[in-house]
Motif scaffolding. Structure first.
Motif, short mmCIF file in Angstrom:
data_model
loop_
_atom_site.label_atom_id
_atom_site.label_comp_id
_atom_site.label_asym_id
_atom_site.label_seq_id
_atom_site.Cartn_x
_atom_site.Cartn_y
_atom_site.Cartn_z
N VAL A 41 30.01 -19.92 14.82
CA VAL A 41 28.76 -19.64 14.13
C VAL A 41 28.54 -18.13 14.16
O VAL A 41 28.54 -17.51 15.22
N VAL A 42 28.35 -17.54 12.99
CA VAL A 42 28.18 -16.09 12.93
C VAL A 42 26.73 -15.68 12.69
O VAL A 42 26.31 -14.59 13.08
N VAL A 43 25.96 -16.55 12.04
CA VAL A 43 24.55 -16.24 11.80
C VAL A 43 23.77 -17.54 11.65
O VAL A 43 24.31 -18.55 11.18
N GLU A 44 22.52 -17.50 12.07
CA GLU A 44 21.64 -18.67 11.95
C GLU A 44 20.37 -18.23 11.23
O GLU A 44 19.79 -17.19 11.55
N LEU A 45 19.96 -19.02 10.25
CA LEU A 45 18.75 -18.74 9.48
C LEU A 45 17.70 -19.78 9.83
O LEU A 45 18.00 -20.97 9.92
N THR A 46 16.47 -19.33 9.98
CA THR A 46 15.37 -20.23 10.29
C THR A 46 14.25 -20.01 9.28
O THR A 46 13.83 -18.87 9.05
N GLY A 47 13.80 -21.11 8.66
CA GLY A 47 12.73 -20.99 7.68
C GLY A 47 12.73 -22.16 6.73
O GLY A 47 13.35 -23.20 7.00
N ALA A 48 12.06 -21.99 5.61
CA ALA A 48 11.92 -23.07 4.63
C ALA A 48 13.27 -23.41 4.01
O ALA A 48 14.06 -22.53 3.66
N ALA A 49 13.53 -24.72 3.87
CA ALA A 49 14.80 -25.17 3.29
C ALA A 49 14.98 -24.62 1.87
O ALA A 49 16.10 -24.27 1.47
N ARG A 50 13.89 -24.54 1.11
CA ARG A 50 13.98 -24.03 -0.26
C ARG A 50 14.51 -22.59 -0.26
O ARG A 50 15.34 -22.22 -1.08
N ALA A 51 14.02 -21.78 0.68
CA ALA A 51 14.46 -20.38 0.76
C ALA A 51 15.93 -20.30 1.17
O ALA A 51 16.71 -19.51 0.63
#
Length: 249
Positions: A41-51
């Motif tokens: 895993v190189v990066v993780e994004l957290t937020g709205a699924a649409r975004a």
């Protein structure tokens, strides 16, 4: 975002900026220039699924392409370093990009080459002068071309393409900063290196080998004595490094 194969990471900074622009929180587990392994895993994004889904393909495409450029560059450097014996030069040639970049992506591709350990070559025409074969068709001869350019671009390095050993000696004697040896076989390059050394001109000029050199063939040029090996393949047809994004709740 996970890697499906090993490589050299590039494009993470651009991916992070893209994610931030749509309000996503970013957690990185590597930095550009790092080696990565399959499944990492190189990066993780957290937020709205649409975004997340809205930027997914753009982000993965940028990371895949830039990491491919960086990985190809690193592989070329490894091949040259392992094949270099010091026969004609103390240090192995530096791997560099060429002018052959995709429209709109030059800065990204050149950055990825640097992240892979290579040199970007000139970014644009303002950084250095390159006198190619077509220019020499217009000029009277090599010496005349160098004189005309020197009169107009004081302070810029001048590289000139040569097509034979005599032309290489003439260009070096006339004060060229670098000789472009395009589409030469390794044996022909060695002859030029030895001739320049015999004429006490080798230290006065840099040498760049170019022309159809690939990851598979670059090792043949490792011991020719050139300073640089430029490879269009790094930016025009690099491998596509596979990354995938997996949603979790």
């Amino acid at each position: 975002v996970c890697a499906a194969e090993p490589g050299i990471l590039a494009g993470l900074e651009e991916a992070s900026l893209l994610a931030a622009s749509v309000g996503l929180k970013i957690t990185t587990y590597a930095i550009d220039g790092d080696d990565f392994l399959p499944g990492q895993v190189v990066v993780e994004l957290t937020g709205a699924a649409r975004a997340v889904l809205g930027i997914e393909r753009t982000m993965l495409n940028m990371m895949s392409h830039m990491s491919g450029v960086a990985t190809a560059t690193s592989r070329a450097i490894t091949a040259v370093t392992e094949a270099h014996t010091g026969l004609h030069a103390d240090n192995p040639p530096r791997i560099t990009a060429t002018r052959k970049t995709l429209p709109g992506l030059r800065m990204f591709q050149k950055k990825a080459v640097v992240l892979g350990g290579g040199l970007p070559h000139r970014i644009d025409l303002a950084e250095a002068v390159l006198i190619k074969d077509n220019h020499l068709m217009i000029a009277t001869d090599i010496v005349a071309a160098l004189v005309r350019v020197r009169d107009r671009v004081e302070g810029l390095p001048i590289e000139i393409e040569v097509e034979s050993l005599p032309d290489a000696l003439i260009a070096a004697e006339a004060g060229a900063d670098c000789l472009l040896l395009d589409n030469f076989e390794p044996e022909g390059i060695v002859e030029i290196v030895n001739a320049l050394r015999s004429a006490s001109l080798r230290d006065a000029v840099s040498l760049e080998a170019s022309g159809g050199i690939t990851i598979d063939t670059v090792s043949r040029y490792a011991d020719t004595g050139v300073d640089f090996i430029s490879m269009g393949i790094l930016t025009m047809s690099p491998p596509h490094i596979d990354f995938s994004l997996h949603l979790t709740s």
